[in-house]
Design a protein around this motif. Structure first.
Motif, PDB file in Angstrom:
ATOM      1  N   GLU A   1     -13.098 -20.662  28.889  1.00  0.00           N
ATOM      2  CA  GLU A   1     -14.022 -21.588  28.254  1.00  0.00           C
ATOM      3  C   GLU A   1     -15.253 -21.808  29.149  1.00  0.00           C
TER       4      GLU A   1
ATOM      5  N   LEU B   1     -17.420 -18.749  29.014  1.00  0.00           N
ATOM      6  CA  LEU B   1     -18.084 -18.691  27.715  1.00  0.00           C
ATOM      7  C   LEU B   1     -19.277 -19.648  27.686  1.00  0.00           C
ATOM      8  N   ALA B   2     -19.073 -20.856  28.206  1.00  0.00           N
ATOM      9  CA  ALA B   2     -20.155 -21.839  28.211  1.00  0.00           C
ATOM     10  C   ALA B   2     -21.330 -21.324  29.041  1.00  0.00           C
TER      11      ALA B   2
ATOM     12  N   GLU C   1     -22.910 -18.391  26.974  1.00  0.00           N
ATOM     13  CA  GLU C   1     -23.560 -18.760  25.718  1.00  0.00           C
ATOM     14  C   GLU C   1     -24.775 -19.636  25.960  1.00  0.00           C
ATOM     15  N   LEU C   2     -24.670 -20.509  26.936  1.00  0.00           N
ATOM     16  CA  LEU C   2     -25.673 -21.566  27.035  1.00  0.00           C
ATOM     17  C   LEU C   2     -26.540 -21.456  28.277  1.00  0.00           C
TER      18      LEU C   2
END
Lengths: 363, 290
Positions: free
Chosen positions: A245, A248-249, A252-253
């Motif tokens: 997670e 991914l954060a 993605e961001l």
């Protein structure tokens, strides 16, 4: 005057009723017209993994058997999802955050045998993960290890252990950290000679986790909710997150906004998978459900797991570039430190457990 | 004594005048405050929804609706509203007719019961159905043996929506029907109309605007309900997600453009509702004046 309205209202009402009936009939026909359907009830952070994996499995199954299979997904906090399956959400397979939640389904709803975890290799966990810290870029609060989380003025984001599997791993990792600090060697936990020391260490761990929870401003119900709290709403200094997670954060961001910090010790998280026998039998999907889970262990499944930041149990099938992203870290296991999930759940998270005793919502 | 009274009256008169005509700056400040409040709490969020939705251009905006999961969420929302609104229309009419035109035992209990969904948190409204139809619930095992799926499927979502939107139609009709009394109906009956005829030709036309108004509000809530539906939905992508649930899912998947695009659809629905509501209010006003 009154007569003018009579035919229109009457007629329209009849049309409405007729339309409604038609829609219901159409929906029923539509629902029965499809090919094989499989429902995978999963926890929060696996969304992206299963989007990819389901496509791969569907084409593998099509090639092998000629059947079209569509896999439907449901995501949420692991505890909540398990509860939904117990209450009748007809999952063919569950892929949850921790073993206890699946055991709860076996125990409370008798939908699968209690020895489910021995049915697939590696405790039925085709991939593993761990708990890391996500901090804001440059690590302005200088957070390096668990001990930094209880400092005054540090805001920690973690979901609610009652509903989220990730949160339970977070909690237990913090607990294990204190035990290791106090005892020096976790093997002492199993040596009766040190039982006094262990008791003292447990008390320390309890105080530590209580202090940590005091620094938590909001407990979201699932890991993904907590991620958005930290990442989107900008609340908190550190987010205790699943490793995947966190990756991914960051991806993605924006790597310019966040950093991943690895604590000195963390926990080996094994998110297990299993077929929900009674549902699959009822749907006639037992065979495809089993194949679906076995495919997670295949080279392709393992490759996709690593791609989505899960640590594959057979790393040789994964892309070395993906593997290089996982740093080495000392990982303790739940069996070794807490005597398995059943024990951990009963001691810490059930009603009246340690969590209930030490957690008082801010206010 | 008398002098005292006149003097007090003499003071009171200008006070009343002052109370109704505030100085211009007070009026300006109050109006300005109200507008500022409206702008910051209503207009800005409204604009934010559309700017976020259109952030990556109009094409990305429309792409969001072409995704099968979004399409199925739209379909499901329409289906749920299409079932629950007509049912609540019939129920609301029947209940308010019975309550306003007749006196009977337990009447006040029934009025209170109609309001129950307003008083209960939507989460509880959803959980009620889990307790009833869930596998561990009262009827769950029986339903499961017969392969009937209520919760975590469309029927459960419809039931929860009906429950939550229960009071809208009835609440609009009861006060109006009570106010209108039973004279019209009595006149119709004396003139030889049957009960059914009286209902279709007298009662229904008398309340048609209020009924429409209730239906509009009922529909808006049915399409927008989140809490109760979330509890019974099971969140199966492309199958049991209504529009509001789909917005949450997209948001949680970092798909912000699509999340706000779908949210803008719900916002548009709200705007259409407001316009319709305004038209109906105006018509109703005109009808009652005529």
């Amino acid at each position: 005057m009154t007569n003018r309205f009579l035919p229109t209202i009457h007629g329209r009402l009849r049309e409405l009723v007729r339309g409604t009936v038609l829609v219901i009939v159409a929906a029923t026909v539509f629902a029965y017209g499809a090919d094989i359907q499989l429902l995978n009830v999963s926890y929060d952070p696996t969304r992206e993994l299963y989007v990819d994996f389901n496509k791969a499995f569907a084409s593998y199954w099509k090639e092998k058997t000629g059947q079209n299979v569509t896999i439907e997904q449901s995501h949420g906090g692991a505890g909540k999802q398990a509860r939904a399956v117990i209450d009748g959400l007809e999952a063919d397979v569950v892929t949850l955050a921790l073993a206890y939640d699946i055991s709860a389904i076996a125990e409370k709803a008798k939908l699968l045998p209690e020895d489910w975890q021995s049915r697939l290799p590696h405790n039925s966990a085709p991939y593993t993960s761990t708990i890391v810290f996500l901090v804001r870029k440059g690590n302005p609060k200088g957070i390096r290890d668990w001990s930094d989380l209880v400092k005054p003025g540090i805001e920690v984001i973690t979901p609610n252990p009652k509903t989220s599997g990730g949160a339970r791993w977070n909690y237990l990792a913090a607990w294990a950290y204190v035990l290791e600090q106090e005892l020096g060697d976790l093997e002492k936990l199993h040596d009766p000679q040190f039982s006094e020391d262990v008791k003292k260490a447990e008390a320390k761990a309890r105080d530590f986790v209580a202090a940590l929870l005091k620094n938590v401003p909001v407990l979201d119900s699932g890991a993904r909710g907590s991620t958005t709290t930290f990442v989107q709403r900008g609340i908190g200094d550190v987010f205790l997150s699943w490793e995947n997670e966190a990756f991914l954060a960051v991806n993605e961001l924006g790597p310019d906004k966040f950093e991943i910090i690895l604590p000195s010790l963390s926990i080996l998280a094994e998110p297990p998978v299993t077929v929900v026998d009674r549902n699959a039998k009822k749907h006639g999907t037992l065979e495809v459900a089993q194949a679906y889970l076995e495919y997670l262990y295949s080279p392709e499944g393992q490759r996709l797991a690593a791609k989505h930041f899960y640590r594959p149990v057979n790393p040789e099938s994964a892309d070395p570039a993906d593997l290089a992203r996982f740093p080495e870290v000392e990982l303790v296991t739940i069996d070794n430190v807490f005597g398995g999930w059943k024990n951990a759940q009963e001691t810490h998270f059930n009603d009246g457990g340690v969590f209930d005793e030490i957690y008082a919502p801010a206010g | 004594m008398a002098g005292q009274i006149t003097s007090s009256m003499g003071v009171a008169a200008p006070r009343i005048k002052a109370a109704t005509s505030e100085p211009w700056w007070v009026r300006l400040a109050l109006t300005g405050l109200a507008i500022l409040f409206l702008a910051s709490f209503l207009m800005v969020p409204l604009l934010a929804v559309f700017t976020e939705a259109l952030r990556k251009g109009i094409q990305a905006y429309f792409e969001s609706f072409r995704e099968p999961a979004a399409f199925s969420a739209i379909k499901l929302t329409l289906l749920v509203a299409g079932i629950s609104v007509p049912l609540n229309l019939i129920f609301g009419l029947a209940a308010s007719w019975a309550l306003a035109k007749f006196q009977f035992r337990g009447r006040s209990v029934l009025i209170t019961l109609i309001d129950l969904p307003f008083a209960v948190s939507p989460v509880i409204s959803g959980l009620v159905y889990v307790l009833l139809f869930g596998l561990q619930g009262w009827l769950g095992p029986w339903l499961s043996d017969r392969d009937i799926q209520i919760i975590f499927a469309v029927p459960g979502i419809v039931l929860a929506t009906i429950f939550v939107t229960f009071p809208f139609v009835a609440r609009e009709l009861i006060p109006l029907m009570q106010e209108q009394g039973t004279e019209d109906e009595q006149a119709a009956l004396t003139l030889g109309a049957s009960g059914w005829q009286t209902f279709w030709r007298v009662t229904l036309p008398n309340v048609k605007w209020a009924l429409l108004y209730g239906v509009i509000l009922c529909n808006a809530r049915a399409m927008g309900e989140f809490g109760a539906v979330s509890v019974v939905s099971g969140h199966i992508r492309g199958k049991t997600n209504t529009l509001p649930l789909h917005v949450e899912i997209l948001y949680n998947e970092y798909n912000f453009v699509a999340a706000f695009a779908v949210a803008s659809l719900l916002t548009l629905l709200a705007l259409v509702t407001l316009v319709l509501k305004a038209i109906v209010e105006k018509r109703a006003h005109a009808a009652s004046a005529a």
